[in-house]
Scaffold this motif. Structure first.
Motif, mmCIF file in Angstrom:
data_model
loop_
_atom_site.group_PDB
_atom_site.id
_atom_site.type_symbol
_atom_site.label_atom_id
_atom_site.label_comp_id
_atom_site.label_asym_id
_atom_site.label_seq_id
_atom_site.Cartn_x
_atom_site.Cartn_y
_atom_site.Cartn_z
ATOM 1 N N LEU A 19 14.516 -77.979 -102.886
ATOM 2 C CA LEU A 19 15.343 -77.873 -101.685
ATOM 3 C C LEU A 19 16.767 -77.414 -102.033
ATOM 4 N N LEU A 20 17.326 -77.909 -103.115
ATOM 5 C CA LEU A 20 18.660 -77.460 -103.527
ATOM 6 C C LEU A 20 18.662 -75.967 -103.848
ATOM 7 N N ILE A 21 17.625 -75.492 -104.510
ATOM 8 C CA ILE A 21 17.524 -74.057 -104.822
ATOM 9 C C ILE A 21 17.398 -73.238 -103.544
ATOM 10 N N GLU A 22 16.577 -73.700 -102.613
ATOM 11 C CA GLU A 22 16.399 -72.984 -101.342
ATOM 12 C C GLU A 22 17.696 -72.922 -100.545
ATOM 13 N N SER A 25 20.190 -70.662 -102.258
ATOM 14 C CA SER A 25 19.899 -69.230 -102.112
ATOM 15 C C SER A 25 20.247 -68.714 -100.710
ATOM 16 N N ARG A 26 20.295 -69.590 -99.736
ATOM 17 C CA ARG A 26 20.618 -69.162 -98.365
ATOM 18 C C ARG A 26 22.105 -69.230 -98.051
ATOM 19 N N ILE A 27 22.787 -70.295 -98.512
ATOM 20 C CA ILE A 27 24.211 -70.415 -98.162
ATOM 21 C C ILE A 27 25.132 -70.210 -99.353
ATOM 22 N N GLY A 28 24.551 -70.134 -100.548
ATOM 23 C CA GLY A 28 25.353 -69.929 -101.741
ATOM 24 C C GLY A 28 25.486 -71.202 -102.555
ATOM 25 N N ALA A 29 25.807 -71.019 -103.833
ATOM 26 C CA ALA A 29 25.883 -72.159 -104.753
ATOM 27 C C ALA A 29 27.074 -73.058 -104.441
ATOM 28 N N LEU A 30 28.253 -72.493 -104.246
ATOM 29 C CA LEU A 30 29.443 -73.313 -104.020
ATOM 30 C C LEU A 30 29.351 -74.147 -102.736
ATOM 31 N N PRO A 31 28.947 -73.550 -101.592
ATOM 32 C CA PRO A 31 28.799 -74.396 -100.398
ATOM 33 C C PRO A 31 27.747 -75.501 -100.568
ATOM 34 N N THR A 32 26.693 -75.214 -101.332
ATOM 35 C CA THR A 32 25.669 -76.226 -101.570
ATOM 36 C C THR A 32 26.241 -77.384 -102.385
ATOM 37 N N ILE A 33 26.986 -77.053 -103.431
ATOM 38 C CA ILE A 33 27.610 -78.092 -104.258
ATOM 39 C C ILE A 33 28.616 -78.887 -103.443
#
Length: 144
Positions: A19-22, A25-33
Motif C-alpha cells: 500500500l505504501l508503494i501504491e 507511486s500515485r502521489i509521490g514519495a515525499l507526500p507519502t512520507i
C-alpha cells in the motif's frame, strides 16, 4: 492461533509495504512520507489526551471502590493504538485511529469483559465479596 500470528507478522507488513508503494507511486514519495509522519504526530496527541482521561476514570472508579476493568481495557486499547500509529503504514494507522474512537473502544472493552467471568472463591479471589464481615485470625507483633 498460528494462522493469526502468520497473518499478523507476515501478511500485514507485506500489505503495508504494498500500500505504501501504491500510494507513493500515485502521489509521490515525499507526500507519502509526510502523510505517515502526520498521522503519527496527530495520533500521539490524541492518545495522550484520551489516555489521561482514561487514567482519571480509573482513579474515579477506584475511589468509589469499583473495579475499573472497563477503563483499564480501554487503556490497553490506547496502548495498542499508539503502537499501531507509530508503525509506518496506512493499514496500521487506520486500525490505530479506529481504536481512538471512544464508543468503539468502549464497545470493544465491554465485549472483552463479557467473555471473562470470575469464579467466586477461586484461588482466594472473590471480586464481589464484601470482606467487611470476615474475621481474620492471627498474631501481630510490631518490629521497629
Amino acid at each position: 492461533m498460528a494462522g493469526r500470528l502468520l497473518l499478523l507478522f507476515i501478511a500485514l507488513p507485506l500489505a503495508e509495504t504494498w500500500l505504501l508503494i501504491e500510494v507513493g507511486s500515485r502521489i509521490g514519495a515525499l507526500p507519502t512520507i509526510l502523510a505517515v509522519i502526520t498521522t503519527a504526530v496527530i495520533g500521539s496527541q490524541l492518545i495522550r489526551r484520551q489516555g489521561m482521561e482514561t487514567l482519571r476514570e480509573i482513579q474515579r472508579r477506584q475511589q468509589r471502590g469499583e473495579i475499573p476493568a472497563g477503563p483499564m481495557l480501554e487503556g490497553v486499547a490506547l496502548l495498542i493504538a499508539g503502537a499501531l500509529l507509530i508503525t509506518p503504514g496506512f493499514i496500521s494507522d487506520t486500525l490505530g485511529f479506529l481504536l481512538l474512537v471512544p464508543r468503539l473502544r468502549t464497545r470493544l472493552a465491554r465485549a472483552l469483559l463479557s467473555r471473562v467471568f470470575v469464579m467466586r472463591g477461586a484461588a482466594g479471589f472473590d471480586a464481589g465479596a464484601d470482606r467487611s464481615s470476615e474475621t481474620i485470625e492471627g498474631k501481630f507483633r510490631r518490629e521497629d
